[in-house]
Design an enzyme around this catalytic site. Structure first.
Site, PDB file in Angstrom:
ATOM      1  N   PHE A  18       0.825  -1.209   0.000  1.00  0.00           N
ATOM      2  CA  PHE A  18       0.000   0.000   0.000  1.00  0.00           C
ATOM      3  C   PHE A  18       0.863   1.266   0.000  1.00  0.00           C
ATOM      4  O   PHE A  18       0.338   2.373  -0.053  1.00  0.00           O
ATOM      5  CB  PHE A  18      -0.895   0.029   1.246  1.00  0.00           C
ATOM      6  CG  PHE A  18      -2.035  -0.942   1.176  1.00  0.00           C
ATOM      7  CD1 PHE A  18      -3.029  -0.791   0.214  1.00  0.00           C
ATOM      8  CD2 PHE A  18      -2.129  -1.992   2.071  1.00  0.00           C
ATOM      9  CE1 PHE A  18      -4.086  -1.686   0.152  1.00  0.00           C
ATOM     10  CE2 PHE A  18      -3.188  -2.895   2.007  1.00  0.00           C
ATOM     11  CZ  PHE A  18      -4.168  -2.742   1.040  1.00  0.00           C
ATOM     12  N   SER A  19       2.195   1.102   0.108  1.00  0.00           N
ATOM     13  CA  SER A  19       3.060   2.278   0.259  1.00  0.00           C
ATOM     14  C   SER A  19       2.976   3.251  -0.919  1.00  0.00           C
ATOM     15  O   SER A  19       2.901   4.464  -0.687  1.00  0.00           O
ATOM     16  CB  SER A  19       4.509   1.841   0.495  1.00  0.00           C
ATOM     17  OG  SER A  19       4.605   1.226   1.763  1.00  0.00           O
ATOM     18  N   LYS A  68      15.518  -5.965   4.760  1.00  0.00           N
ATOM     19  CA  LYS A  68      15.807  -4.979   5.813  1.00  0.00           C
ATOM     20  C   LYS A  68      17.210  -5.160   6.404  1.00  0.00           C
ATOM     21  O   LYS A  68      17.834  -4.181   6.803  1.00  0.00           O
ATOM     22  CB  LYS A  68      14.739  -5.049   6.913  1.00  0.00           C
ATOM     23  CG  LYS A  68      13.385  -4.528   6.441  1.00  0.00           C
ATOM     24  CD  LYS A  68      12.349  -4.516   7.543  1.00  0.00           C
ATOM     25  CE  LYS A  68      10.991  -4.107   7.000  1.00  0.00           C
ATOM     26  NZ  LYS A  68       9.952  -4.090   8.033  1.00  0.00           N
ATOM     27  N   GLU A  80      20.422   5.955  15.312  1.00  0.00           N
ATOM     28  CA  GLU A  80      20.570   5.223  16.580  1.00  0.00           C
ATOM     29  C   GLU A  80      19.669   3.988  16.605  1.00  0.00           C
ATOM     30  O   GLU A  80      20.080   2.896  16.981  1.00  0.00           O
ATOM     31  CB  GLU A  80      20.183   6.127  17.756  1.00  0.00           C
ATOM     32  CG  GLU A  80      21.327   6.938  18.348  1.00  0.00           C
ATOM     33  CD  GLU A  80      22.572   6.112  18.634  1.00  0.00           C
ATOM     34  OE1 GLU A  80      22.469   5.142  19.396  1.00  0.00           O
ATOM     35  OE2 GLU A  80      23.624   6.433  18.056  1.00  0.00           O
ATOM     36  N   ASN A  89      14.456   0.105   7.419  1.00  0.00           N
ATOM     37  CA  ASN A  89      13.281   0.079   6.531  1.00  0.00           C
ATOM     38  C   ASN A  89      13.125   1.372   5.742  1.00  0.00           C
ATOM     39  O   ASN A  89      12.189   1.500   4.961  1.00  0.00           O
ATOM     40  CB  ASN A  89      11.999  -0.233   7.311  1.00  0.00           C
ATOM     41  CG  ASN A  89      11.416   0.979   7.991  1.00  0.00           C
ATOM     42  OD1 ASN A  89      12.148   1.887   8.387  1.00  0.00           O
ATOM     43  ND2 ASN A  89      10.107   1.005   8.144  1.00  0.00           N
ATOM     44  N   TYR A 219      -3.314  -6.304   8.844  1.00  0.00           N
ATOM     45  CA  TYR A 219      -4.454  -5.396   8.626  1.00  0.00           C
ATOM     46  C   TYR A 219      -5.359  -5.887   7.500  1.00  0.00           C
ATOM     47  O   TYR A 219      -6.385  -5.285   7.216  1.00  0.00           O
ATOM     48  CB  TYR A 219      -3.968  -3.966   8.353  1.00  0.00           C
ATOM     49  CG  TYR A 219      -2.888  -3.877   7.318  1.00  0.00           C
ATOM     50  CD1 TYR A 219      -1.549  -3.834   7.686  1.00  0.00           C
ATOM     51  CD2 TYR A 219      -3.205  -3.870   5.962  1.00  0.00           C
ATOM     52  CE1 TYR A 219      -0.545  -3.779   6.740  1.00  0.00           C
ATOM     53  CE2 TYR A 219      -2.211  -3.809   5.004  1.00  0.00           C
ATOM     54  CZ  TYR A 219      -0.878  -3.770   5.409  1.00  0.00           C
ATOM     55  OH  TYR A 219       0.113  -3.728   4.448  1.00  0.00           O
TER      56      TYR A 219
END
Ligand code: ATR
Length: 275
Positions: A18-19, A68, A80, A89, A219
């Site tokens: 969905f990005s 990732k 950090e 990500n 979701y």
């Protein structure tokens, strides 16, 4: 070269992400000249791909499964959190360098806060020990969780996260489900979606009651079998859409340097997801 800056998500598979819809919506809403696409990559090409993007006018990329850790290893400068989580990500390209961030745990935390759920002083159970778990466990151990337990099908993977957190900040993670009650239970497994849509990651949930908040990172479907079971025990629940949206908002701000208005969350929820 056009003034339009590129953004993308890199993963494999990637077609259901969905990005692109979410980020392109934000750009349109904010009147910013960015175009966000999706890149399905192969493991062997990942390093060459990511180091070639800045000269193709990319401002940054999101990274999803299974890359990732590759992105963590490739980044020149780590935030950090990315350093602590061992996972990246979000990459931002600037002056020949790749800056690596991880917005997953912040996304989860913000989503919980939006439901009025705190982490400090809570007994928390994570179900699952995959890529989504470690950032959240590390972060929550630093936010003052009273206790954190990890239950996973493959116990060794839960143990590895436990060992990692112990070494990082001397926090003791419990393995397995050992309490009669948890304040917060988070499903990070993929059980409840796609081919396992009819399944729950755990069948016995007596540790979930009306004082438990249950979060499922899934979701789609909107309500997993696990969330339905939790609600039958009186628990309040939420699915992972909030986490998805919040981590995206944080990533967008990193890509562009623009601070988005607080209203953007509800705008995305209604205009992109129809909620
Ligand atoms: P992600 O990066 O999205 O977290 P992952 O690293 O593949 O994905 O992790 C998936 C999680 O779902 C793991 O905790 C996995 O359990 P294992 O570590 O035992 O593999 C869990 N999972 C996937 N399918 C499962 C199943 N059928 N039953 C129980 N757990 C399952």
């Amino acid at each position: 070269m056009s003034d339009t800056k590129n953004l993308a998500i890199i993963g494999n598979p990637i077609e259901h992400s969905f990005s692109p819809a979410m980020h392109n919506y934000i750009s349109k809403k904010m009147g910013l000249d960015y175009v966000y696409g999706a890149i399905c990559a192969q493991e062997c090409e990942f390093d060459n791909l990511i180091t070639s993007l800045e000269c193709k006018n990319y401002a940054g990329v999101n990274i999803t499964s299974p890359f990732k850790f590759n992105a963590y290893k490739t980044a020149d400068v780590l935030s950090e959190k990315a350093k602590k989580f061992g996972s990246v990500n979000t990459c931002v390209f600037k002056e020949g360098k790749i800056y690596g961030y991880n917005t997953d745990a912040d996304g989860l935390y913000k989503s919980l806060l939006s439901h009025g759920v705190a982490v400090a002083d809570k007994d928390i159970l994570f179900i699952g020990a995959g890529g989504a778990t470690k950032p959240a466990v590390v972060y929550f151990s630093e936010l003052g969780a009273k206790s954190i337990s990890i239950h996973n099908r493959t116990v060794q993977k839960a143990q590895e996260i436990s060992d990692y957190v112990k070494k990082l900040n001397n926090y003791d993670i419990e393995i397995g489900i050992n309490k009669n009650h948890y304040d917060l239970v988070i499903n990070t497994t993929t059980v409840g979606m796609s081919s396992t849509i009819d399944l729950s990651p755990v069948n016995e949930i007596s540790f979930i009651d009306e004082n438990t908040f249950v979060y499922d990172m899934i979701y789609n479907p909107e309500k997993t079998v696990f969330l339905k079971m939790a609600e039958e025990n009186g628990a309040k629940t939420a699915n992972g859409l909030g986490m998805l949206i919040y981590q995206g908002i944080i990533a967008y701000e990193l890509f562009t340097g623009v601070t988005l208005p607080d209203t953007i969350y509800n705008d995305i929820l209604s205009d992109v997801f129809g909620k």
